[in-house]
Motif scaffolding. Sequence first.
Motif, PDB file in Angstrom:
ATOM      1  N   SER A 110       1.243   2.931  -6.275  1.00 11.56           N
ATOM      2  CA  SER A 110       1.332   3.663  -7.539  1.00 11.56           C
ATOM      3  C   SER A 110       2.348   3.034  -8.504  1.00 11.56           C
ATOM      4  O   SER A 110       2.310   3.307  -9.699  1.00 11.56           O
ATOM      5  CB  SER A 110       1.676   5.133  -7.298  1.00 11.56           C
ATOM      6  OG  SER A 110       2.954   5.233  -6.706  1.00 11.56           O
ATOM      7  N   ASP A 136      -7.461  -7.156  -3.142  1.00  7.85           N
ATOM      8  CA  ASP A 136      -7.979  -5.796  -3.255  1.00  7.85           C
ATOM      9  C   ASP A 136      -8.253  -5.485  -4.725  1.00  7.85           C
ATOM     10  O   ASP A 136      -7.416  -5.758  -5.592  1.00  7.85           O
ATOM     11  CB  ASP A 136      -6.942  -4.824  -2.685  1.00  7.85           C
ATOM     12  CG  ASP A 136      -7.430  -3.391  -2.635  1.00  7.85           C
ATOM     13  OD1 ASP A 136      -8.088  -2.931  -3.590  1.00  7.85           O
ATOM     14  OD2 ASP A 136      -7.128  -2.713  -1.644  1.00  7.85           O
ATOM     15  N   SER A 137      -9.390  -4.902  -5.024  1.00  3.65           N
ATOM     16  CA  SER A 137      -9.780  -4.650  -6.415  1.00  3.65           C
ATOM     17  C   SER A 137      -8.774  -3.754  -7.148  1.00  3.65           C
ATOM     18  O   SER A 137      -8.607  -3.866  -8.357  1.00  3.65           O
ATOM     19  CB  SER A 137     -11.179  -4.041  -6.482  1.00  3.65           C
ATOM     20  OG  SER A 137     -11.208  -2.791  -5.824  1.00  3.65           O
ATOM     21  N   LYS A 138      -8.071  -2.881  -6.435  1.00  7.88           N
ATOM     22  CA  LYS A 138      -7.059  -2.024  -7.061  1.00  7.88           C
ATOM     23  C   LYS A 138      -5.833  -2.825  -7.500  1.00  7.88           C
ATOM     24  O   LYS A 138      -5.066  -2.377  -8.320  1.00  7.88           O
ATOM     25  CB  LYS A 138      -6.618  -0.913  -6.100  1.00  7.88           C
ATOM     26  CG  LYS A 138      -7.677   0.111  -5.818  1.00  7.88           C
ATOM     27  CD  LYS A 138      -7.154   1.119  -4.822  1.00  7.88           C
ATOM     28  CE  LYS A 138      -8.028   1.003  -3.614  1.00  7.88           C
ATOM     29  NZ  LYS A 138      -7.534   1.432  -2.386  1.00  7.88           N
ATOM     30  N   TYR A 180       0.808  -1.216   0.000  1.00  5.91           N
ATOM     31  CA  TYR A 180       0.000   0.000   0.000  1.00  5.91           C
ATOM     32  C   TYR A 180       0.847   1.274   0.000  1.00  5.91           C
ATOM     33  O   TYR A 180       0.369   2.325  -0.399  1.00  5.91           O
ATOM     34  CB  TYR A 180      -1.022  -0.041   1.136  1.00  5.91           C
ATOM     35  CG  TYR A 180      -2.109  -1.036   0.788  1.00  5.91           C
ATOM     36  CD1 TYR A 180      -3.066  -0.724  -0.171  1.00  5.91           C
ATOM     37  CD2 TYR A 180      -2.127  -2.314   1.335  1.00  5.91           C
ATOM     38  CE1 TYR A 180      -4.038  -1.643  -0.547  1.00  5.91           C
ATOM     39  CE2 TYR A 180      -3.095  -3.234   0.972  1.00  5.91           C
ATOM     40  CZ  TYR A 180      -4.049  -2.887   0.032  1.00  5.91           C
ATOM     41  OH  TYR A 180      -4.997  -3.803  -0.356  1.00  5.91           O
TER      42      TYR A 180
END
Length: 149
Positions: free
Chosen positions: A112, A142-144, A108
């Motif tokens: 990016s 996690d969908s990201k 996390y």
Amino acid sequence: MFKKKKAKHSPELEEFNAEEAIKGKSSYFTDQAFKDKLGKYAKKLGIKISYYSLLLFYAFKSPATSKKDKLTIAGALGYLILPVDAIPDFIPVAGLTDDASVILYAVYRVISSIDDDVKARADQKMKKLFGVHYLAKTEDIDSKLNPTT
């Protein structure tokens, strides 16, 4: 309203090459050491943490990843790979909890730097490691970070 200031780095950080810094520093921090560790503990780490570890690994390898993010990744993967832990890995359940926490934190922090190519490479490796068990568990990711989104 408030402008976000761009972080200023020392000249040493601007010239820092994370991959070069790791070379020769530890016989544990190699591609093979990472693959061996993940191969040995993947099932104990679980689908999610194994996938996130691979995301970090491939993000570290990517030329698009910033030096700052590579430092974070090197620290997290180093902690996973090195045999010295706050809680030794051989202790059931708790032994890999600290490793998982470090991996989650790092993912996390560098989210990016995790692009579609990194996700695709990690996804392919997970399919080899876990097969159908991985495919059934991708909803836990996690969908990201999910390779299918």
